[in-house]
Write an enzyme that holds these catalytic residues in place. Structure first.
Site, PDB file in Angstrom:
ATOM      1  N   ALA A  24       0.771  -1.229   0.000  1.00 60.41           N
ATOM      2  CA  ALA A  24       0.000   0.000   0.000  1.00 60.41           C
ATOM      3  C   ALA A  24       0.808   1.287   0.000  1.00 60.41           C
ATOM      4  O   ALA A  24       0.222   2.346   0.074  1.00 60.41           O
ATOM      5  CB  ALA A  24      -0.939   0.004   1.209  1.00 60.41           C
ATOM      6  N   CYS A  25       2.114   1.233  -0.028  1.00 62.90           N
ATOM      7  CA  CYS A  25       2.933   2.451   0.100  1.00 62.90           C
ATOM      8  C   CYS A  25       3.086   3.165  -1.247  1.00 62.90           C
ATOM      9  O   CYS A  25       2.945   2.567  -2.301  1.00 62.90           O
ATOM     10  CB  CYS A  25       4.303   2.102   0.655  1.00 62.90           C
ATOM     11  SG  CYS A  25       4.249   1.186   2.207  1.00 62.90           S
ATOM     12  N   THR A  26       3.409   4.467  -1.149  1.00 64.97           N
ATOM     13  CA  THR A  26       3.667   5.260  -2.348  1.00 64.97           C
ATOM     14  C   THR A  26       4.948   6.051  -2.148  1.00 64.97           C
ATOM     15  O   THR A  26       5.095   6.756  -1.144  1.00 64.97           O
ATOM     16  CB  THR A  26       2.512   6.238  -2.634  1.00 64.97           C
ATOM     17  OG1 THR A  26       1.275   5.525  -2.681  1.00 64.97           O
ATOM     18  CG2 THR A  26       2.739   6.953  -3.959  1.00 64.97           C
TER      19      THR A  26
END
Length: 532
Positions: A24-26
């Protein structure tokens, strides 16, 4: 009625914070040619869960005996400890015994920063040809293995390569290793295949949970470090792909881009000034803003909060959309490297605990020797003494009703950040002057400054949380919540004065105001005193 309302709010809060996502990281990179102050920016959101307590700690320089090992508490991965482990900072999980450290972001005493990771996976053919190794290197280990051992970003890349060749990788990952001279972007595809690229100053990148690196020039050792058989291995095993007539690493090794990843690439590139079509068959990893507008650290803060406002792809209009700003954030951070910073200072870390949308980015330098007490409270479950829970609880309640509860919280933190950013140039000058005189005294100074700012922000978070809960209990429905502390900024605006964020600090805390005054009016004497 008041007790019942409060109980309902807290029940909703805990339901909201239980949202979990493994991938889920950006991540974001802004080269120095495209920042408004000439700094280099590396940033990432850690979006594992909205109920995932974090700490912020300093690991002191440590000596080890021959044969002592670093060990992953979950997988059995081991690696020899160095005879001398360098001091470094990290933002680990509070519950490290559950699944490892997950240090996420940090600096060491030589100014090297590791930001790890944005999780990603190789496609089925690539994984079948080179499976992940159960006890190989994984996200949980990267910060704590690399930072104690290296003196430059390039040395860090070489260490990663040695580990992957010897031990293999337990999972796919994207991460950066940086210092003031270089930023290396690294993709680990499969058990033993990887590629690293030295990012030039004239590009920008936004990358979600998918591999995006395109052409890899195996003959250009200055800019690329990769598995020697990266291209040939893909050909031999039937997953080689080209784009515009050249080998494309991501198309070859990555899974097809998912809707959630497409959402964020499209949103991030457009937000930072590069118009790109949502249905583009291939997204370039690196781009430049079409309008030529430079990007500020505040812009990156807003990017990490971005919920596609002003578009048709907001969560309110489309419940399936995955935005960059999300309640899943455990923390988010932005690292700035500036030319004037000595190598040993590292860079400037702006970090927020919880969802950035209703939390605040606070600065600390890479050379600090300690952190505020609340950052070190080990509280897996809600604890009012924990920095994570102070900020996360406020943001979770604010998100129950963004218009009525959240707008006032966000407005206050927005003003708070602006004041911190406005004073940073003066702070930089003072810290650089102190570093030239006495590095130990400079570390004491930056530590006290960071702790004072953090403690002040936490006191404001506590106050707003209390006031907001009281507002909800009174069942107000017509007027949106406005925190009482907002009056401090409004009063300053009426006098048309610039508000140093340090002036917000309460008198009973260590006086950041006094530190700021020394920085701005007595810089030279302060530096001389620090050197004594």
């Amino acid at each position: 009625m008041k007790k019942k309302t409060t109980a309902m709010v807290m029940a909703s809060l805990m339901a909201l914070t239980s949202i979990t996502s493994a991938f889920a990281c950006t991540g974001t990179i802004v080269g120095s040619d495209w920042t408004d102050d000439g700094s280099t920016i590396v940033a990432r959101t850690e979006d594992i869960s909205g109920n995932h307590a974090k700490n912020y700690i300093v690991h002191p320089r440590t000596t080890y005996k021959a044969g002592e090992m670093f060990k992953d508490v979950s997988t059995g991965f081991t690696y020899p400890q160095p005879s001398v482990a360098y001091q470094y900072t990290s933002v680990p999980d509070t519950d490290i015994q559950a699944d490892g450290y997950y240090g996420e972001i940090g600096f060491n005493e030589y100014g090297v920063s590791v930001d790890a990771t944005v999780s990603a996976s190789a496609n089925e053919k690539a994984q079948a040809a080179d499976p992940y190794v159960e006890d190989g290197l994984r996200e949980a280990d990267i910060v704590d293995v690399i930072l104690p051992r290296v003196k430059s970003a390039r040395e860090g890349v070489n260490l990663v390569i040695d580990i992957l060749n010897e031990k293999g990788a337990a999972e796919g990952n994207i991460f950066t290793i940086s210092d003031k001279d270089e930023v290396w972007y690294i993709e680990i595809y499969t058990g033993h295949r990887f590629a690293a690229y030295k990012v030039p100053d004239n590009v920008v990148a936004v990358f979600p949970n998918c591999f995006m690196l395109g052409y890899v020039d195996l003959n250009n050792a200055e800019s690329y470090v990769a598995s020697k058989d990266l291209i040939e291995f893909a050909k031999q095993n039937g997953f080689y792909q080209e784009y515009n007539g050249k080998f494309h690493a991501a198309l070859s090794y990555s899974e097809p881009i998912s809707g959630g990843n497409r959402d964020r690439v499209w949103a991030g590139q457009n937000f930072l000034g590069h118009a790109v079509d949502y249905d583009a068959p291939v997204f370039d990893l690196f781009f430049t803003p079409d309008d030529g507008e430079k990007i500020s650290v505040k812009d990156v803060m807003e990017l990490q909060r971005y919920r596609n406002e002003g578009t048709e792809k907001t969560p309110e209009k489309d419940s399936t959309v995955r935005t960059i700003g999300t309640e899943r954030s455990a923390e988010a951070h932005i690292v700035q490297f500036k030319d004037e910073y000595p190598k040993e200072l590292g860079g400037l870390l702006w970090m927020t605990m919880g969802n950035p949308e209703h939390s605040v980015y606070l600065p600390s330098f890479g050379n600090i020797n300690d952190t505020a007490d609340a950052y070190r409270v080990e509280a897996i479950d809600y604890n009012a003494d924990s920095a994570y829970w102070k900020f996360r609880s406020l943001s979770a309640v604010a998100e129950l009703n963004r218009e009525m509860y959240g707008a006032g919280v966000r407005a206050y933190w927005d003003a708070y950040e602006d004041a911190l950013i406005a004073q940073q140039e003066q702070v930089d000058a003072e810290v650089v002057a102190l570093m030239a005189k006495n590095e130990d005294k400079a570390a004491d100074y930056t530590t006290e400054l960071a702790e004072t700012i953090a403690n002040d922000a936490m006191s404001k978070a506590d106050l707003m949380f209390s006031e907001l809960m009281g507002y909800i209990a009174k069942n107000k429905t017509t007027d949106a919540f406005v925190p009482s502390v907002m009056a401090e900024f409004e009063a300053k605006e009426e006098t048309t004065e610039t508000v140093p964020a340090t002036e917000v600090a309460p008198a009973e805390t260590t006086a950041t105001t006094e530190i700021a005054a020394e920085s701005t009016t007595e810089a030279a004497p302060a530096a001389e005193a620090a050197a004594e």
